[in-house]
Enzyme design. Structure first.
Site: not given
Length: 390
Positions: A7-8, A11, A14, A16-17, A216
């Site tokens: 997966a690429v 970003g 926070n 993203g990680r 949401k």
């Protein structure tokens, strides 16, 4: 460790990680981060792992994220294109306004793709139909050949994400603290007839995404931002402090009572189910362990006041139905007062717009409403009041 799935992710922030990459990693994907921030990419390239700490009522749990790579798209665009061309999934968490800047490498990768199945393209943004928006930018840069058989090369699926990432410790580095609760809904129809649905633990695939997105956005984001904007005027530092104040707590509740009415009547959700959902959201954002900063939640007021966002989006639909929008109008007024906040460019831009335009022009420009819309006349006196400083 060799991976058979890649997966690429655009970003390295926070979300993203701490959210997207965590789920991809835990589902057996090698993750390739892409960003333009030198400091983030250099840190990811130097460190072989980082920690995600999930915060819940029952304490904390730590997860180690490793076996990733990182590329700087400013300097390594050719490599980025190669990685996407051979990936199973490409995701992004860059902010809705940045989607246009991460379209070209995906377009070039789709043009170059030779694998016999399409790549899955999923935007993970706080915006309605963000993948559709990204797709528009990508298609504008595709070759005619790719456009003519796009279904064989890429499948685009909208998603709804929900997870609170509080302000991080100053010395956290790559480590991320994030709330335990999450929701990641992805539409499954784009993967039918030859598509390859990403096998990601935690993704909830749905036939119709709109009810999930609106539920949401119009509950979590509406309540969160209402608390932030009222809290900012009340000089509160954290969201949980806002909600400990009974008067402010009731104001936030009133706003999501109005949006709940829309969700129930439009999407056929039961009153009890929506009430339970609202209760769970208020409990989540009231969690003092998150130390959720009021100014962080309030930043980018121009986006949050825009036509399809958390205030005007539901208020416009309710106004069209002749329903009550008083509490949402109150939140809109507080958002308009979020001006010239340090570190937030949009709050300075908002102040400039209010100073340089008539109230009518502001409502059209900021809220995206024309004079014929039933909400226009309701917001107009609010803007006049804010401009008058009363």
């Amino acid at each position: 460790m060799p991976y058979d799935k890649k997966a690429v992710h655009f970003g390295g922030g926070n979300i993203g990680r701490g959210f997207v990459a965590e789920f991809l990693h835990n589902s057996g994907y090698e993750v390739v981060f892409v960003d333009v921030m030198d400091s983030i990419i250099e840190a990811l390239q130097k460190q072989s792992s980082y920690t995600v700490t999930e915060i819940g009522d029952d304490g904390e749990r730590e997860f180690t994220i490793d076996h990733y790579r990182a590329l700087n798209s400013k300097h390594e665009m050719d490599k980025v294109v190669q990685e996407i061309a051979s990936a199973d999934v490409v995701t992004c968490a860059v902010g809705p306004n940045i989607l246009k800047f991460v379209a070209e490498p995906v377009a070039k990768a789709i043009d170059a793709r030779t694998l016999d199945y399409p790549i899955a393209v999923i935007a993970c943004e706080n915006a309605i139909n963000a993948t559709t928006t990204w797709r528009g930018f990508i298609e504008g840069k595709l070759s005619e050949d790719s456009k003519s058989n796009l279904d064989k090369k890429a499948r685009f699926a909208n998603s709804a994400i929900d997870r609170i990432v509080p302000v991080q410790d100053k010395d956290a580095g790559l480590n991320v603290k994030i709330e335990k609760f999450y929701e990641w809904c992805v539409e499954q129809k784009p993967f039918e007839n030859g598509g390859k649905k990403p096998d990601v633990k935690g993704i909830h695939y749905v036939d119709d995404l709109e009810p999930y997105i609106e539920r949401k956005l119009f509950t979590v984001n509406t309540s969160h931002a209402t608390a932030a904007y009222y809290g900012h005027q009340a000089k509160k530092q954290y969201i949980h402090e806002v909600l400990q104040d009974k008067k402010l707590h009731d104001i936030v509740r009133d706003a999501v009572k109005e949006t709940a009415h829309l969700i129930v009547s439009k999407h056929g959700v039961s009153v009890q189910e929506q009430n339970d959902y609202v209760d769970s959201i208020i409990k989540r954002i009231s969690n003092p362990v998150l130390k959720d900063n009021v100014e962080r939640v309030g930043r980018a007021p121009l986006r949050k006041l825009s036509r399809k966002e958390r205030f005007v989006g539901p208020a416009a639909q309710l106004a069209e139905r002749g329903e009550k929008v008083d509490a949402l109008l109150g939140a809109i007024e507080q958002a308009y007062l979020f001006q010239n906040v340090e570190g937030d460019e949009e709050s300075a831009e908002l102040a400039k717009i209010l100073k340089e335009n008539s109230a009518e022009e502001v409502v059209t420009k900021v809220n995206g409403l024309d004079k014929s819309h039933p909400l226009f006349e309701k917001i107009l006196p609010i803007v006049k009041k804010v401009q008058g400083g009363s």
